[in-house]
Design a protein around this motif. Structure first.
Motif, PDB file in Angstrom:
ATOM      1  N   LEU A  38       0.805  -1.218   0.000  1.00  0.00           N
ATOM      2  CA  LEU A  38       0.000   0.000   0.000  1.00  0.00           C
ATOM      3  C   LEU A  38       0.845   1.279   0.000  1.00  0.00           C
ATOM      4  CD1 LEU A  38      -2.902   1.014  -0.034  1.00  0.00           C
ATOM      5  CD2 LEU A  38      -2.915   0.928   2.456  1.00  0.00           C
ATOM      6  N   PRO A  39       1.923   1.371   0.769  1.00  0.00           N
ATOM      7  CA  PRO A  39       2.755   2.587   0.684  1.00  0.00           C
ATOM      8  C   PRO A  39       3.312   2.827  -0.715  1.00  0.00           C
ATOM      9  CG  PRO A  39       3.287   1.344   2.666  1.00  0.00           C
ATOM     10  CD  PRO A  39       2.393   0.464   1.843  1.00  0.00           C
ATOM     11  N   ALA A  40       3.789   1.767  -1.374  1.00  0.00           N
ATOM     12  CA  ALA A  40       4.315   1.915  -2.730  1.00  0.00           C
ATOM     13  C   ALA A  40       3.207   2.312  -3.696  1.00  0.00           C
ATOM     14  CB  ALA A  40       4.976   0.610  -3.185  1.00  0.00           C
ATOM     15  N   LEU A  41       2.028   1.763  -3.528  1.00  0.00           N
ATOM     16  CA  LEU A  41       0.882   2.123  -4.364  1.00  0.00           C
ATOM     17  C   LEU A  41       0.552   3.603  -4.186  1.00  0.00           C
ATOM     18  CD1 LEU A  41      -2.452   0.142  -4.625  1.00  0.00           C
ATOM     19  CD2 LEU A  41      -2.501   2.558  -3.997  1.00  0.00           C
ATOM     20  N   THR A  42       0.569   4.064  -2.952  1.00  0.00           N
ATOM     21  CA  THR A  42       0.265   5.462  -2.664  1.00  0.00           C
ATOM     22  C   THR A  42       1.237   6.394  -3.377  1.00  0.00           C
ATOM     23  OG1 THR A  42      -0.570   4.795  -0.491  1.00  0.00           O
ATOM     24  CG2 THR A  42      -0.073   7.132  -0.812  1.00  0.00           C
ATOM     25  N   GLU A  43       2.501   6.043  -3.325  1.00  0.00           N
ATOM     26  CA  GLU A  43       3.511   6.869  -3.972  1.00  0.00           C
ATOM     27  C   GLU A  43       3.413   6.790  -5.491  1.00  0.00           C
ATOM     28  OE1 GLU A  43       8.412   7.302  -4.092  1.00  0.00           O
ATOM     29  OE2 GLU A  43       7.428   5.891  -2.718  1.00  0.00           O
ATOM     30  N   ASP A  44       3.191   5.599  -6.002  1.00  0.00           N
ATOM     31  CA  ASP A  44       3.152   5.405  -7.452  1.00  0.00           C
ATOM     32  C   ASP A  44       2.001   6.169  -8.093  1.00  0.00           C
ATOM     33  OD1 ASP A  44       4.001   4.290  -9.894  1.00  0.00           O
ATOM     34  OD2 ASP A  44       2.550   2.662  -9.720  1.00  0.00           O
ATOM     35  N   LEU A  45       0.853   6.226  -7.408  1.00  0.00           N
ATOM     36  CA  LEU A  45      -0.311   6.917  -7.965  1.00  0.00           C
ATOM     37  C   LEU A  45      -0.420   8.359  -7.475  1.00  0.00           C
ATOM     38  CD1 LEU A  45      -3.022   4.085  -7.759  1.00  0.00           C
ATOM     39  CD2 LEU A  45      -1.624   4.778  -9.721  1.00  0.00           C
ATOM     40  N   ALA A  46       0.600   8.838  -6.755  1.00  0.00           N
ATOM     41  CA  ALA A  46       0.635  10.211  -6.251  1.00  0.00           C
ATOM     42  C   ALA A  46      -0.643  10.550  -5.481  1.00  0.00           C
ATOM     43  CB  ALA A  46       0.843  11.194  -7.406  1.00  0.00           C
ATOM     44  N   ALA A  47      -1.019   9.663  -4.598  1.00  0.00           N
ATOM     45  CA  ALA A  47      -2.259   9.825  -3.834  1.00  0.00           C
ATOM     46  C   ALA A  47      -1.955  10.142  -2.378  1.00  0.00           C
ATOM     47  CB  ALA A  47      -3.096   8.552  -3.911  1.00  0.00           C
ATOM     48  N   ALA A  48      -2.878  10.821  -1.733  1.00  0.00           N
ATOM     49  CA  ALA A  48      -2.768  11.027  -0.296  1.00  0.00           C
ATOM     50  C   ALA A  48      -2.988   9.688   0.415  1.00  0.00           C
ATOM     51  CB  ALA A  48      -3.798  12.048   0.175  1.00  0.00           C
ATOM     52  N   THR A  49      -2.366   9.531   1.571  1.00  0.00           N
ATOM     53  CA  THR A  49      -2.491   8.271   2.304  1.00  0.00           C
ATOM     54  C   THR A  49      -3.952   7.958   2.623  1.00  0.00           C
ATOM     55  OG1 THR A  49      -0.308   8.571   3.289  1.00  0.00           O
ATOM     56  CG2 THR A  49      -1.803   7.037   4.385  1.00  0.00           C
ATOM     57  N   SER A  50      -4.695   8.969   3.051  1.00  0.00           N
ATOM     58  CA  SER A  50      -6.099   8.739   3.403  1.00  0.00           C
ATOM     59  C   SER A  50      -6.912   8.304   2.197  1.00  0.00           C
ATOM     60  CB  SER A  50      -6.700  10.010   4.012  1.00  0.00           C
ATOM     61  OG  SER A  50      -6.600  11.094   3.096  1.00  0.00           O
ATOM     62  N   VAL A  51      -6.573   8.831   1.019  1.00  0.00           N
ATOM     63  CA  VAL A  51      -7.298   8.446  -0.201  1.00  0.00           C
ATOM     64  C   VAL A  51      -6.928   7.027  -0.602  1.00  0.00           C
ATOM     65  CG1 VAL A  51      -7.646   8.966  -2.650  1.00  0.00           C
ATOM     66  CG2 VAL A  51      -7.485  10.826  -0.986  1.00  0.00           C
ATOM     67  N   ALA A  52      -5.645   6.695  -0.501  1.00  0.00           N
ATOM     68  CA  ALA A  52      -5.215   5.334  -0.853  1.00  0.00           C
ATOM     69  C   ALA A  52      -5.867   4.305   0.058  1.00  0.00           C
ATOM     70  CB  ALA A  52      -3.695   5.233  -0.770  1.00  0.00           C
ATOM     71  N   GLN A  53      -6.078   4.656   1.321  1.00  0.00           N
ATOM     72  CA  GLN A  53      -6.711   3.716   2.248  1.00  0.00           C
ATOM     73  C   GLN A  53      -8.169   3.448   1.892  1.00  0.00           C
ATOM     74  OE1 GLN A  53      -5.789   5.727   5.936  1.00  0.00           O
ATOM     75  NE2 GLN A  53      -4.084   4.352   6.378  1.00  0.00           N
ATOM     76  N   LEU A  54      -8.755   4.330   1.072  1.00  0.00           N
ATOM     77  CA  LEU A  54     -10.123   4.081   0.617  1.00  0.00           C
ATOM     78  C   LEU A  54     -10.196   2.857  -0.288  1.00  0.00           C
ATOM     79  CD1 LEU A  54     -11.442   7.693  -0.155  1.00  0.00           C
ATOM     80  CD2 LEU A  54     -12.057   6.204   1.765  1.00  0.00           C
ATOM     81  N   SER A 100      -4.803   0.125 -13.400  1.00  0.00           N
ATOM     82  CA  SER A 100      -5.398   1.421 -13.075  1.00  0.00           C
ATOM     83  C   SER A 100      -4.365   2.541 -13.121  1.00  0.00           C
ATOM     84  CB  SER A 100      -6.037   1.379 -11.683  1.00  0.00           C
ATOM     85  OG  SER A 100      -7.149   0.537 -11.665  1.00  0.00           O
ATOM     86  N   PRO A 101      -4.640   3.587 -13.888  1.00  0.00           N
ATOM     87  CA  PRO A 101      -3.687   4.705 -13.957  1.00  0.00           C
ATOM     88  C   PRO A 101      -3.883   5.742 -12.856  1.00  0.00           C
ATOM     89  CG  PRO A 101      -5.456   5.048 -15.529  1.00  0.00           C
ATOM     90  CD  PRO A 101      -5.739   3.732 -14.861  1.00  0.00           C
ATOM     91  N   SER A 102      -4.980   5.659 -12.120  1.00  0.00           N
ATOM     92  CA  SER A 102      -5.272   6.650 -11.088  1.00  0.00           C
ATOM     93  C   SER A 102      -5.866   5.964  -9.872  1.00  0.00           C
ATOM     94  CB  SER A 102      -6.254   7.713 -11.610  1.00  0.00           C
ATOM     95  OG  SER A 102      -7.531   7.137 -11.851  1.00  0.00           O
ATOM     96  N   VAL A 103      -5.753   6.636  -8.742  1.00  0.00           N
ATOM     97  CA  VAL A 103      -6.282   6.055  -7.510  1.00  0.00           C
ATOM     98  C   VAL A 103      -7.810   6.055  -7.531  1.00  0.00           C
ATOM     99  CG1 VAL A 103      -6.337   8.212  -6.181  1.00  0.00           C
ATOM    100  CG2 VAL A 103      -6.018   6.022  -4.996  1.00  0.00           C
ATOM    101  N   GLU A 104      -8.415   7.024  -8.247  1.00  0.00           N
ATOM    102  CA  GLU A 104      -9.874   7.071  -8.311  1.00  0.00           C
ATOM    103  C   GLU A 104     -10.432   5.837  -9.034  1.00  0.00           C
ATOM    104  OE1 GLU A 104      -8.266  11.030  -7.605  1.00  0.00           O
ATOM    105  OE2 GLU A 104      -7.893   9.579  -9.227  1.00  0.00           O
ATOM    106  N   LEU A 105      -9.808   5.475 -10.164  1.00  0.00           N
ATOM    107  CA  LEU A 105     -10.254   4.276 -10.879  1.00  0.00           C
ATOM    108  C   LEU A 105     -10.004   3.028 -10.039  1.00  0.00           C
ATOM    109  CD1 LEU A 105     -11.366   2.879 -13.369  1.00  0.00           C
ATOM    110  CD2 LEU A 105      -9.059   2.900 -14.359  1.00  0.00           C
TER     111      LEU A 105
END
Length: 417
Positions: A38-54, A100-105
């Protein structure tokens, strides 16, 4: 009848119970296999930690909603078709997660992946009720507890191992491969366990009536609320154990993995023993033992939050907490589903939704006061167990229905190939 009905013309019939156990795996593993990445995913998609946890929350919500949808549909249209649709959707959405290219998708795909994963859980429980009764039903739910619970607990450990070879996208590819394998096996080895004559009719109106029947049944409601609250304690443990053992007590990743592995083993052993105990001794007595054991573990965590305790106290408390939930699951599932063979999918859906829904609510609460104290974990788990005991005692304990005899399902005949 205490064993599976005769389905002689179906050559894969003897493998069906094992397949039902496998179908419980991909839902829970989907929820937490990728947590180490999850930390690597957060960094790779340039997402906030709280958003990645969603992405975790979305999958958990999907697992609950998927069961609530698939259960009634399987009561109306049969188990096999709904299962195959669910597994196909799981394979597709796992592949979408991987690219997925974005955290939203990714969040949206994880929601659908959870919906599809919930199908396997609810169909396994409902099909088990279709083909088993009596002591065989209790034994089956004991095995289901072992496999499903163990999958949920060891998911992060397996993800950590795989993460040494691949990135987070590769983990989702792995899930897609698991789904494809289960799809192939199910297409050949999963018969229709609910004949047309035993299916419900009447559409959404009938589904609403079925829900009303279940929710006004004191035994069903007591068993379901008991399980939801005990699983709230279990999910709180899963959410908070890493902060407690590594952040507070300074365990290395290897030490944490060893402690987690110990609890996984305990969960598996206690779940198996609970199935045997409920079968040979008492369904309700085994459930009460499970609540008591879970409560002892929760009180140990609460004591560790109120005063400094050695590490072994915390590890034993976590072990008892997980083990107690495993003890409670087979008898509570039997109490909830035994008297509803005609709407086993709907009953199983409500049970699964409450388990995952309550777990989803409790998991974030353990971090309310930060990661430097065990007290929130102790309060959440103790409070959950107390409420679980109250729910059972107030609603189900004094009723004699559902405990003495488990009705047989009608014989199932599956055309062979």
């Amino acid at each position: 009848m205490t064993d599976t009905p005769d389905i002689p013309r179906f050559r894969f019939a003897r493998f069906l119970p094992a397949l039902l156990l496998l179908l419980t795996v991909f839902g829970p593993i989907s929820m937490d296999l990728y947590l180490p990445a999850l930390p690597a995913l957060t960094e790779d998609l340039a997402a906030a930690t709280s958003v990645a946890q969603l992405t975790v929350t979305a999958c958990l919500v999907g697992l609950a909603a998927g069961q609530l949808t698939a259960g009634p549909l399987s009561d109306r249209y049969g188990r096999r078709g709904i299962l195959l649709i669910g597994v196909v959707a799981y394979v597709v959405t796992s592949a979408v997660c991987a690219i997925s290219p974005s955290v939203e998708l990714l969040i949206a795909a994880r929601l659908v992946q959870g919906l599809a994963g919930g199908v396997g859980i609810v169909i396994s429980q409902a099909a088990g009720r279709d083909i088993h009764s009596g002591t065989a039903l209790i034994r089956f739910y004991g095995r289901l507890t072992v496999v499903g619970g163990l999958a949920a607990i060891i998911g992060p450990l397996l993800g950590g191992l795989l993460n040494t070879f691949t990135d987070w996208r590769g983990l989702f590819v792995f899930l897609a491969v698991i789904g494809a394998a289960l799809l192939a096996i199910s297409a050949f080895a999963f018969p229709e366990t609910l004949p047309p004559g035993r299916r419900t009719t009447g559409g959404f109106a009938q589904t609403g009536r079925d829900f009303r029947v279940l929710l006004t049944d004191r035994v069903f409601l007591g068993a379901v609320l008991n399980q939801g609250l005990l699983y709230a304690a279990l999910f709180a443990y899963l959410s908070g154990a890493t902060f407690v053992l590594q952040g507070i007590y300074g365990l290395s990743p290897q030490g944490y993995a060893a402690a987690f592995g110990l609890n996984s083993t305990g969960f598996m052993v206690f779940g198996w023993l609970a199935g045997r105990s409920a079968e040979r001794w008492s369904i309700r007595g085994t459930l009460v033992v499970g609540v008591i054991v879970t409560g002892i573990g929760a009180l140990g965590l609460l004591a560790s939050g109120l005063a400094a305790m050695p590490l072994w106290v915390v590890i034993v408390s976590l072990f008892l907490l997980a083990g107690g939930v495993a003890i409670s699951s087979p008898p509570a599932t039997t109490l909830a589903l035994a008297d509803y063979p005609q709407i086993a999918g709907t009953a199983s859906a409500l049970l699964g939704m409450v388990r995952f829904g309550f777990g989803g609510v409790s998991a974030p609460l353990v971090g309310v006061a930060g990661a430097a104290t065990i007290l929130p974990l102790g309060l959440v788990t103790t409070g959950s167990v107390v409420l679980a005991a109250v729910a059972y005692l107030a609603l189900a304990a004094r009723s004699h229905r559902g405990a003495a005899a488990l009705p047989d399902p009608a014989p199932v005949t599956v055309p062979g190939s």
